[in-house]
Design a protein around this motif. Structure first.
Motif, PDB file in Angstrom:
ATOM      1  N   SER A   6       0.828  -1.209   0.000  1.00  0.00           N
ATOM      2  CA  SER A   6       0.000   0.000   0.000  1.00  0.00           C
ATOM      3  C   SER A   6       0.862   1.258   0.000  1.00  0.00           C
ATOM      4  CB  SER A   6      -0.919   0.014   1.227  1.00  0.00           C
ATOM      5  OG  SER A   6      -0.148   0.153   2.410  1.00  0.00           O
ATOM      6  N   ASN A   7       0.283   2.355  -0.494  1.00  0.00           N
ATOM      7  CA  ASN A   7       0.992   3.642  -0.486  1.00  0.00           C
ATOM      8  C   ASN A   7       1.380   4.048   0.926  1.00  0.00           C
ATOM      9  OD1 ASN A   7       0.769   3.903  -3.252  1.00  0.00           O
ATOM     10  ND2 ASN A   7      -1.121   5.099  -3.164  1.00  0.00           N
ATOM     11  N   LEU A   8       0.472   3.799   1.863  1.00  0.00           N
ATOM     12  CA  LEU A   8       0.735   4.177   3.254  1.00  0.00           C
ATOM     13  C   LEU A   8       1.966   3.460   3.789  1.00  0.00           C
ATOM     14  CD1 LEU A   8       0.060   5.457   6.012  1.00  0.00           C
ATOM     15  CD2 LEU A   8      -1.446   3.502   6.432  1.00  0.00           C
ATOM     16  N   PHE A   9       2.020   2.132   3.621  1.00  0.00           N
ATOM     17  CA  PHE A   9       3.126   1.365   4.194  1.00  0.00           C
ATOM     18  C   PHE A   9       4.448   1.770   3.558  1.00  0.00           C
ATOM     19  CE2 PHE A   9       5.958  -2.222   4.779  1.00  0.00           C
ATOM     20  CZ  PHE A   9       5.748  -2.547   6.110  1.00  0.00           C
ATOM     21  N   GLN A  10       4.448   1.954   2.259  1.00  0.00           N
ATOM     22  CA  GLN A  10       5.697   2.323   1.592  1.00  0.00           C
ATOM     23  C   GLN A  10       6.130   3.740   1.950  1.00  0.00           C
ATOM     24  OE1 GLN A  10       5.585   1.402  -2.582  1.00  0.00           O
ATOM     25  NE2 GLN A  10       5.133  -0.756  -2.225  1.00  0.00           N
ATOM     26  N   LEU A  11       5.167   4.628   2.108  1.00  0.00           N
ATOM     27  CA  LEU A  11       5.473   5.988   2.542  1.00  0.00           C
ATOM     28  C   LEU A  11       6.052   5.970   3.958  1.00  0.00           C
ATOM     29  CD1 LEU A  11       5.171   9.013   1.711  1.00  0.00           C
ATOM     30  CD2 LEU A  11       2.922   8.970   2.790  1.00  0.00           C
ATOM     31  N   PHE A  12       5.423   5.211   4.834  1.00  0.00           N
ATOM     32  CA  PHE A  12       5.878   5.096   6.223  1.00  0.00           C
ATOM     33  C   PHE A  12       7.275   4.486   6.279  1.00  0.00           C
ATOM     34  CE2 PHE A  12       6.305   2.950  10.299  1.00  0.00           C
ATOM     35  CZ  PHE A  12       5.837   3.895  11.196  1.00  0.00           C
ATOM     36  N   SER A  13       7.519   3.464   5.462  1.00  0.00           N
ATOM     37  CA  SER A  13       8.815   2.765   5.480  1.00  0.00           C
ATOM     38  C   SER A  13       9.962   3.651   5.020  1.00  0.00           C
ATOM     39  CB  SER A  13       8.749   1.519   4.598  1.00  0.00           C
ATOM     40  OG  SER A  13       7.759   0.620   5.066  1.00  0.00           O
ATOM     41  N   SER A  14       9.648   4.717   4.272  1.00  0.00           N
ATOM     42  CA  SER A  14      10.700   5.602   3.768  1.00  0.00           C
ATOM     43  C   SER A  14      11.172   6.609   4.813  1.00  0.00           C
ATOM     44  CB  SER A  14      10.196   6.366   2.539  1.00  0.00           C
ATOM     45  OG  SER A  14       9.235   7.351   2.922  1.00  0.00           O
ATOM     46  N   LYS A  47       5.229  -0.616  15.338  1.00  0.00           N
ATOM     47  CA  LYS A  47       5.549  -1.973  15.798  1.00  0.00           C
ATOM     48  C   LYS A  47       6.035  -2.859  14.646  1.00  0.00           C
ATOM     49  CE  LYS A  47       2.223  -1.917  19.633  1.00  0.00           C
ATOM     50  NZ  LYS A  47       3.205  -2.067  20.726  1.00  0.00           N
ATOM     51  N   THR A  48       5.564  -2.593  13.431  1.00  0.00           N
ATOM     52  CA  THR A  48       5.971  -3.432  12.293  1.00  0.00           C
ATOM     53  C   THR A  48       7.436  -3.256  11.942  1.00  0.00           C
ATOM     54  OG1 THR A  48       5.420  -1.762  10.596  1.00  0.00           O
ATOM     55  CG2 THR A  48       3.654  -3.261  11.305  1.00  0.00           C
ATOM     56  N   THR A  57       0.110  -7.742   8.137  1.00  0.00           N
ATOM     57  CA  THR A  57      -1.031  -7.970   7.243  1.00  0.00           C
ATOM     58  C   THR A  57      -2.162  -6.997   7.547  1.00  0.00           C
ATOM     59  OG1 THR A  57      -2.079  -9.554   8.743  1.00  0.00           O
ATOM     60  CG2 THR A  57      -0.471 -10.429   7.154  1.00  0.00           C
ATOM     61  N   ALA A  58      -3.059  -6.863   6.574  1.00  0.00           N
ATOM     62  CA  ALA A  58      -4.225  -6.001   6.761  1.00  0.00           C
ATOM     63  C   ALA A  58      -5.106  -6.526   7.888  1.00  0.00           C
ATOM     64  CB  ALA A  58      -5.009  -5.913   5.462  1.00  0.00           C
ATOM     65  N   GLU A  59      -5.230  -7.853   7.977  1.00  0.00           N
ATOM     66  CA  GLU A  59      -6.074  -8.454   9.027  1.00  0.00           C
ATOM     67  C   GLU A  59      -5.526  -8.127  10.416  1.00  0.00           C
ATOM     68  OE1 GLU A  59      -6.855 -10.157   5.230  1.00  0.00           O
ATOM     69  OE2 GLU A  59      -4.946 -10.002   6.321  1.00  0.00           O
ATOM     70  N   ALA A  60      -4.206  -8.210  10.557  1.00  0.00           N
ATOM     71  CA  ALA A  60      -3.593  -7.876  11.848  1.00  0.00           C
ATOM     72  C   ALA A  60      -3.777  -6.397  12.159  1.00  0.00           C
ATOM     73  CB  ALA A  60      -2.108  -8.233  11.820  1.00  0.00           C
ATOM     74  N   ALA A  61      -3.711  -5.561  11.117  1.00  0.00           N
ATOM     75  CA  ALA A  61      -3.905  -4.115  11.310  1.00  0.00           C
ATOM     76  C   ALA A  61      -5.330  -3.815  11.746  1.00  0.00           C
ATOM     77  CB  ALA A  61      -3.569  -3.373  10.013  1.00  0.00           C
ATOM     78  N   VAL A  62      -6.329  -4.497  11.149  1.00  0.00           N
ATOM     79  CA  VAL A  62      -7.741  -4.307  11.533  1.00  0.00           C
ATOM     80  C   VAL A  62      -7.922  -4.628  13.013  1.00  0.00           C
ATOM     81  CG1 VAL A  62     -10.067  -5.232  11.265  1.00  0.00           C
ATOM     82  CG2 VAL A  62      -8.712  -4.678   9.241  1.00  0.00           C
ATOM     83  N   LYS A  63      -7.360  -5.750  13.420  1.00  0.00           N
ATOM     84  CA  LYS A  63      -7.500  -6.191  14.812  1.00  0.00           C
ATOM     85  C   LYS A  63      -6.891  -5.178  15.782  1.00  0.00           C
ATOM     86  CE  LYS A  63      -6.648 -10.223  17.750  1.00  0.00           C
ATOM     87  NZ  LYS A  63      -6.056 -11.585  17.809  1.00  0.00           N
ATOM     88  N   TYR A  64      -5.721  -4.619  15.415  1.00  0.00           N
ATOM     89  CA  TYR A  64      -5.015  -3.677  16.281  1.00  0.00           C
ATOM     90  C   TYR A  64      -5.717  -2.317  16.296  1.00  0.00           C
ATOM     91  CZ  TYR A  64      -1.109  -1.331  18.570  1.00  0.00           C
ATOM     92  OH  TYR A  64      -0.331  -0.629  19.462  1.00  0.00           O
TER      93      TYR A  64
END
Length: 470
Positions: A6-14, A47-48, A57-64
Motif C-alpha cells: 500500500s501507499n501508506l506502508f511504503q510511505l511510512f517505510s521511507s 511496531k511493524t 497484514t491487513a487483518e492484523a492491522a484491523v485487529k489492532y
C-alpha cells in the motif's frame, strides 16, 4: 494488493527515525488529527518496524486499530487514507520548514495579502537582505528575488503610497535565472554528448554566451564558473579555459550552493579523465588537486556520506601519483563517511591497493581474504588485485587457482559486453604471461604486440611491465 504494498506502508517505510519521532507528535496533535483510529494505526506501523514482512497484514492491522471489535477492510482503508494525508501534510510542512527562503517568501506574501503595510515592509527588507548577503547562490535564488520584487510591485499598486523602486530589477533577476539554467543545460548536454556520442543539439547557448558578455554577468560567481565550464567542455583542446576554471574552483566558490558546485566539480573531473584517456598524463595531478579542493568544500558528500566510488577513485589517483602518506590518511579519515553496508568492502579494497603499491603483499592478501565485497565491479577489481599479488610473490598454485576462479566468476556474473571483455582479456593474458618461457624473445615480443593491440583490458600497463621482467 497486500498491506505492505500500500501507499501508506511504503510511505511510512521511507521515513527516517528522527522523522518518525516528529511525525508521532503530529499524529497526536489536534492540528493534524482528531481521530483515535489514525493514532492506533500509526502505532501499529511503528511496531511493524521490528517484525518480519510476512506477519504485517491487513487483518492484523484491523485487529489492532479497532481493538478487536468487528470491522472490515474497507474501514481500515478509510483510516489508511486519513493517515496517508496526515503524513503527506507533515512532509510538505517539513520540506517548507527546511527552506529558509521559502518561509520568508511565504510570510512576506501572507503579510501583503492582509495589507499589513508596516510589517510587510519590514519582512520585505529582511528577506531582501538575506537573499543578497546570506542565501546560497543557485538558480532558484534569482527566481526567489523575482518573486520578492514582484510581491512588492503588487503591494505598490494596491497601496498607492508605496513606491516601487525595484521594478527594473525584475527583468535582471529573470535574465540571471535564465542564463544560469541555460548554461547548466548546455554543460550537461556537452558532457552527455561526449559520453554517448549524441548529435549536436540546437540550443540557445550562443545567445546566452553573448548575453553574459553584453550584460557583464561574469561578475556573478556562479555564472562565471558555468561560463568557463562551458568553454572548457566546448573547446577541450584549449587548456587555457581549463586552467581558468581550475582557478575559479580553487579560489572563488564562496556562497555557491554545494549541489551546484558538485555538478561543476564533476564536469571538471570528467574533463581531466577524458584528457588522461587521450594521453595527457599531467592531468593526473590536475584531477587530484580538484578532488582535494572538492573534499575540503565537502562537495562530494550528500547528507554527510561520501560515495564509495568517489572514495575508490580518489584513492586510485593518489596511489598513481605515489602520494602514499596522503592516501593512507584519506582512507582512514573518510572511512566512516561511507555507507555502512559497503564500508568494509570498499575500505579493504582501497587499503589493499595502497599496500600493493607500497609492496606489502602479505597485507593485501590478509585484507582481501577476510572481507566480502558486495559491489560486483569492486569485487572483480579485488580478484584482479589478488592475482597480481600472487604473481609478485611467485605463488603459482594460488595464482592459477585465482585466475580460474576469476574466469568462473565472469561466467556467472551478468555483465555488459564491454566490462566482460575488460576482465576476460586480463584473465587470458595474465595466463599467457605466466606461461612465457624465459629468454623466448620472439614469444615475448608477440605477446607484447597482442596486449598493445587490445584496448579493452584491465591492468594493461602492469601486464606489459611483467612481460619485460620475463
Amino acid at each position: 494488493m497486500t498491506f505492505t504494498d500500500s501507499n501508506l506502508f511504503q510511505l511510512f517505510s521511507s521515513l527516517a527515525p528522527h522523522e518518525l519521532k516528529e511525525l508521532e507528535k503530529a499524529v497526536q496533535s489536534p492540528f493534524f488529527n482528531y481521530r483515535p483510529e489514525e493514532v492506533r494505526l500509526f502505532n501499529y506501523l511503528l511496531k511493524t518496524k521490528k517484525r518480519k514482512a510476512g506477519t504485517v497484514t491487513a487483518e492484523a492491522a484491523v485487529k489492532y486499530v479497532f481493538e478487536g471489535k468487528k470491522a472490515t477492510l474497507a474501514q481500515l482503508r478509510h483510516v489508511m487514507t486519513y493517515l496517508t494525508r496526515i503524513i503527506t501534510r507533515y512532509l510538505a510542512i517539513a520540506e517548507m520548514e527546511a527552506g529558509v527562503v521559502e518561509q520568508k517568501l511565504l510570510l512576506n506574501r501572507a503579510l501583503r495579502k492582509r495589507n499589513l503595510a508596516r510589517q510587510f515592509a519590514a519582512s520585505y527588507t529582511e528577506t531582501g537582505r538575506y537573499l543578497e548577503e546570506e542565501a546560497e547562490l543557485n538558480p532558484e535564488l534569482y527566481y526567489h528575488k523575482f518573486q520578492l520584487h514582484t510581491g512588492y510591485y503588487i503591494h505598490s499598486i494596491t497601496n498607492r503610497r508605496a513606491q516601487n523602486q525595484n521594478l527594473q530589477q525584475l527583468p535582471a533577476d529573470l535574465d540571471t535565472f535564465y542564463v544560469i539554467l541555460n548554461l547548466k543545460h548546455a554543460c550537461n548536454l556537452l558532457s552527455y554528448k561526449n559520453v554517448f556520442k549524441l548529435p549536436q543539439a540546437d540550443t540557445q547557448i550562443d545567445e546566452t554566451m553573448a548575453l553574459v558578455l553584453q550584460k557583464k554577468l561574469q561578475a556573478n560567481p556562479l555564472i562565471n564558473l558555468l561560463y568557463h565550464n562551458y568553454l572548457c567542455l566546448s573547446e577541450p583542446d584549449n587548456e587555457t579555459y581549463f586552467y581558468q576554471l581550475k582557478n575559479l574552483l580553487l579560489n572563488h566558490t564562496q556562497r555557491i550552493d554545494t549541489r551546484e558546485l558538485r555538478d561543476i566539480f564533476t564536469l571538471a573531473i570528467n574533463y581531466c579523465i577524458k584528457r588522461l584517456n587521450t594521453g595527457g598524463k599531467k592531468y593526473y595531478e590536475e584531477v587530484f588537486y580538484i578532488y582535494v579542493a572538492g573534499l575540503q568544500l565537502a562537495v562530494f558528500e550528500e547528507q554527510g556520506q561520501l560515495s564509495p566510488f568517489t572514495y575508490k577513485n580518489i584513492s586510485a589517483i593518489a596511489i598513481g601519483l605515489k602520494k602514499y602518506k596522503w592516501v593512507a590518511d584519506f582512507l582512514e579519515a573518510y572511512r566512516t563517511k561511507l555507507n555502512a553496508e559497503v564500508r568494509d568492502g570498499f575500505y579493504a579494497y582501497c587499503m589493499a591497493r595502497y599496500y600493493f603499491a607500497t609492496g606489502n603483499y602479505n597485507k593485501v592478501q590478509q585484507l582481501l581474504q577476510e572481507v566480502e565485497i558486495k559491489e560486483q565491479f569492486t569485487d572483480l577489481d579485488a580478484r584482479v588485485l589478488l592475482i597480481k599479488t600472487y604473481f609478485e610473490q611467485d605463488e603459482f598454485g594460488l595464482l592459477d587457482y585465482s585466475i580460474n576462479n576469476l574466469k568462473q566468476q565472469l561466467k556467472r556474473k551478468k555483465l555488459q559486453t564491454y566490462h566482460q571483455t575488460v576482465y576476460s582479456n586480463f584473465a587470458r593474458y595474465i595466463s599467457r604471461v605466466l606461461h612465457l618461457r624465459p629468454y623466448d624473445k620472439k614469444a615475448r615480443a608477440a605477446l607484447r604486440g597482442k596486449i598493445n593491440a587490445t584496448n579493452a583490458m584491465a591492468e594493461k600497463e602492469w601486464l606489459l611491465g611483467k612481460i619485460g621482467e620475463k
